[in-house]
Design a protein around this motif. Structure first.
Motif: not given
Length: 337
Positions: A121-124, A142-155
């Motif tokens: 997986i390149t990104g999730a 994480t440093s892996l390209p990631t996008v969250l739906v309906d939530m956030s993290v301090k990254n």
């Protein structure tokens, strides 16, 4: 006998390397040659070996949609709408698209990094994580390209796509207040869900800005489930008979609340106003039709995939995207008597 890449190259009059480049998404092949190769491959019923393709091509990039605690029912198709949005974007891009479902239990057996590495997986794009899930804690670093739906993290490296849940909840409750309601109960989702926290914050903000005292006993949690909402609503209204309106953090819970009040002999909206959240298809078909906060989950999925590709390409200037919302005014809300 199954056609090989050599057969395609021979009939197209090009090298094996050229055919390989076409199927691995390289952009240095002219359009005429690419179309010719794809046409011949179709005629020969040739399909590249995906495992070999992944191993041989550094250009191969795969976007995964990971849904946590997948809960797809006839009443709520939201996860499938997100999936459709992500797929629609990848369909127009050079990225491969894969879909996985996970759970809290599965996350305990394998780290997020391990899972992504094993599946190339390149990104999730991820939806449905709770703040207590192992993957949530990993994604904070994480440093892996990631996008969250309906939530956030301090990254700062992780993207987020959603509506403004706090503002949407504020507007929904404020609408009830404009109709003269002051004793407003809330049926919330889960204490460890980001959207629940934000929607409760919006509820409290609306009360505060209208100088209405907050009563903690008015806020109950139904884990986004219809049947739990049914029993909680009965208990809430039995012990707090002064309540004249309910703000429900999902339409599924609102439908459970409507069933409960019907069984209690309470009429909606004459005796009790109810407003939901999500604007699922059923909101327009229940009786009375449910007033709800509308959010376009397909657009959210589409924008999440788009943002993810931008992060993969190194364009991460704006990792937080907000999608528009609106209140769909229907029959379940009326002025207080």
């Amino acid at each position: 006998m199954r056609a090989t890449i050599r057969d395609v190259a021979k009939q197209a009059g090009v090298s094996i390397a050229t055919v390989s480049k076409v199927f691995n998404g390289y952009t240095d092949i002219n359009l005429e040659t690419k179309d010719k190769i794809l046409k011949i491959a179709k005629e020969l019923d040739y399909a590249p070996n995906m495992a070999a393709r992944t191993l041989s091509s550094k250009k191969q990039q795969t976007i995964a949609l990971i849904l946590n605690e997948l809960n797809f029912t006839r009443k709520s198709t939201m996860p499938m709408e997100v999936l459709d949005g992500v797929y629609k974007y990848t369909e127009k891009s050079d990225y491969e698209f894969v879909f996985y479902a996970t759970s809290t239990e599965k996350q305990l057996s394998k780290t997020f990094r391990q899972f992504c590495n094993e599946h190339n997986i390149t990104g999730a794009v991820i939806q449905g994580l709770k703040m207590t899930d192992p993957y949530y804690q990993e994604i904070e670093e994480t440093s892996l390209p990631t996008v969250l739906v309906d939530m956030s993290v301090k990254n700062p490296k992780v993207g987020t796509v959603s509506i403004d849940n706090q503002k949407a909840a504020f507007e929904a409750v404020n609408y009830l207040i404009e109709q003269g309601h002051e004793s407003i109960g809330m049926i919330n989702g889960s204490r460890d869900a980001d959207v629940s926290i934000l929607r409760e914050t919006g509820y409290c903000q609306a009360l505060k800005e209208n100088a209405i005292p907050l009563k903690e006993s008015y806020i109950q949690y139904a884990n986004f489930e219809e049947d739990i909402s049914y029993f909680i609503t009965k208990n809430l209204l039995t012990t707090n008979k002064e309540i004249t309106a309910l703000f429900c953090a999902s339409d599924v819970m609102a439908i459970g609340a409507m069933r409960a009040v019907k069984d209690m002999g309470i009429k909606v909206p004459e005796d009790l106003s109810i407003i939901g959240f999500d604007d699922i298809i059923l909101a327009s078909y229940v009786t009375p039709e449910l007033t709800s906060v509308s959010q376009d989950m397909r657009e959210i999925g589409f924008e999440a995939a788009k943002l993810l590709t931008e992060i993969i390409d190194g364009d991460d200037q704006n990792n937080n995207r907000r999608i528009a919302h609106e209140i769909k005014h229907r029959q379940s809300v009326a002025p207080k008597k």
